[in-house]
Design an enzyme around this catalytic site. Structure first.
Site, mmCIF file in Angstrom:
data_model
loop_
_atom_site.group_PDB
_atom_site.id
_atom_site.type_symbol
_atom_site.label_atom_id
_atom_site.label_comp_id
_atom_site.label_asym_id
_atom_site.label_seq_id
_atom_site.Cartn_x
_atom_site.Cartn_y
_atom_site.Cartn_z
ATOM 1 C CG ASP A 298 -30.271 43.433 -8.576
ATOM 2 O OD1 ASP A 298 -30.428 42.823 -7.510
ATOM 3 O OD2 ASP A 298 -29.383 44.284 -8.752
ATOM 4 C CD GLU A 345 -33.080 43.889 -4.631
ATOM 5 O OE1 GLU A 345 -33.544 44.451 -3.608
ATOM 6 O OE2 GLU A 345 -32.272 44.419 -5.392
ATOM 7 C CG ASP A 398 -25.555 41.725 -2.837
ATOM 8 O OD1 ASP A 398 -24.472 41.484 -3.397
ATOM 9 O OD2 ASP A 398 -26.445 42.411 -3.359
#
Length: 502
Positions: A298, A345, A398
């Protein structure tokens, strides 16, 4: 590394149906893996699996390496004889579509503590040896974590930087005294980690035997109130007096927020980490590989440069970019652990330097279809601009669901999407966007289960920059139908993403 053409589903375990108010690692998890196999999916992507703190965010766990004991299945504990049917006699009526975390904790923690007591009383020599072996193999993080959690309980769950000075500074005499006084609590936290990893390992083995590989999520940052920051304060940028973050992590203003996102996590002292040959980071990757097959990193861009905001700021607007030694870190990890199966990501403010770091190690980047239709043909999220070494998502945890996003999109985005799809109607738009993801050249396609079910904003998992009320969505037993599986299977076959042996 390069991945074969394939697809999978994004679903966090808390979203499983369960009679205990939160998804767990019991029967419904196995049914979900069966659904994946029957639908010709090859990946199951989960969010971080750590024990969550304030706000219940998987991205703000009490440990970067421990598992979330709220995911332990009481029914599997019952099968071991550690709980009895009578222990489930007075369960409340839980909300089937949302997790009420406080209610869940009030029911599950007493069950876990009773299972721990029964383990101490009746564990066989083999089980005792298993437990001792687990504690030894995980001691490099488990000892600090169990003591940290026991101390948090003893301090009414307050943050460690408010404890007595000798505990804050980890003075050996104070730690030894705490270990003696809190021995039973420490044992409990080691026991629930033992059970989490036992249940998770069995589930992962079942997934792998079914041809399903698990993508796990490793957040770049850890929570300030965590065992990691308490045990290793020298590798974080903390105020020497208060031990609170001197520099806070976040991102500048972006798609999600006009004032950026101020996460509040302490950023790393990368110079100190380099002096230690990145020992903590290597241990973190080792811990992840114990229970997942592929690592999604991430906020990958933070390994090239990260947004740092000084303590006292209330938004992320007044921050600055600071360089990080990502290349040195990934070289050290590769030298120690070999070539790792990593997804990057790489959303947000991406520079050529970030792309170069990603491409040096052949990490696939991410493409999100919800970002594709608001600008011109040069938009990198439009499928015709993809490269093969990428992972395409309809949306992420998200984002809103695809149906929710489309319903709230502006006229320009709706028009562009329908033109791109060749649709005259938005009916069934979620399947049109799923088809677009599966048909793209990206080697991997990951679809949130909410999109496969065609759900709206009520099923959204997270609203970035909103601290509370997230991470609660759950589905109900009846929704994973044979008809749904067949539809997904047909599309997966059509676009060349089915397992090769099928």
């Amino acid at each position: 590394m390069l991945f074969p053409r394939s697809s999978g589903i994004l679903l966090h375990p808390t979203s499983f149906p369960s009679r205990f108010g939160i998804g767990d690692l019991g029967l419904e998890a196995y049914k979900f893996i069966d659904f994946l196999r029957e639908s010709y999916q090859q990946y199951w992507q989960v969010l971080p699996l750590g024990p969550t703190g304030y706000g219940n965010s998987p991205y703000a766990a009490y440990s970067a390496m421990a598992g979330n004991h709220m995911l332990i299945s009481p029914e599997l504990l019952q099968e071991q004889g550690l709980l009895g049917q009578e222990d489930f006699a007075n369960l409340p009526a839980f909300n089937e579509s949302q997790v009420d975390y406080e209610q869940v904790k009030s029911i599950k923690i007493p069950l876990l503590k009773k299972a721990c007591q029964n383990f101490q009383l009746q564990a066989t020599p083999f089980q005792q040896n298993e437990f001792v072996g687990f504690c030894r193999s995980k001691a490099y993080w488990l000892d600090d974590y169990a003591l940290f959690m026991a101390l948090k309980d003893a301090h009414n769950d307050t943050s460690w930087h408010t404890w007595e000075t000798e505990l804050i500074k980890r003075e050996p005499t104070a730690l030894d005294q705490a270990k003696e006084q809190l021995a039973s609590e420490i044992f409990y936290y080691k026991f629930v980690q033992f059970e989490f990893f036992r249940q998770w390992s069995e589930l992962k083995s079942y997934a792998n035997m079914s041809g399903i590989y698990i993508i796990g999520d490793i957040p770049i940052y850890v929570a300030q109130d965590s065992a990691d920051v308490w045990a290793h304060p020298n590798i974080f940028c903390l105020d020497e007096e208060t031990r609170e973050p001197a520099l806070m992590a976040g991102v500048p203003p972006d798609y999600f927020s006009e004032t950026g996102q101020l996460w509040g996590n302490p950023v790393y002292d990368w110079e100190e980490l380099q002096k230690q040959d990145f020992k903590w980071w290597i241990g973190r990757f080792e811990a992840m590989l114990d229970y997942i097959d592929v690592i999604r990193i991430d906020h990958f861009r933070g390994f090239e440069a990260y947004w740092a905001v000084e303590r006292g700021e209330e938004t992320a607007v007044n921050g600055e970019w600071m360089k990080a030694p990502g290349e040195e870190l990934f070289d050290a990890i590769k030298n120690k652990l070999g070539t790792l199966p990593v997804l990057a990501e790489d959303l947000g403010v991406i520079t050529p330097e970030v792309e170069a770091l990603r491409d040096k190690y052949d990490f696939p980047g991410m493409k999100v279809l919800q970002f594709a239709f608001g600008s011109d043909p040069g938009n990198p999220f439009l499928p015709f601009n993809y490269r093969r070494n990428a992972v395409v998502y309809t949306g992420t945890h998200d984002n809103d669901t695809t149906v929710g996003w489309f319903n709230q999109a502006n006229h320009w985005e709706k028009r562009n999407l329908l033109l791109y799809l060749g649709c005259i109607s938005a009916e069934g738009i979620h399947w049109d966007v799923i088809r677009l993801a599966l048909s793209s050249v990206a080697n991997q396609a990951i679809i949130p289960l909410q999109d496969i079910l065609g759900l709206g904003t009520e099923a959204r998992m997270n609203f970035p920059s909103i601290a509370e009320g997230n991470w609660g969505w759950r589905y109900q037993q009846s929704v994973l139908t044979e008809e749904l599986s067949q539809r997904l299977k047909n599309l997966t076959q059509l676009y060349g993403r089915a397992p090769q042996e099928k």
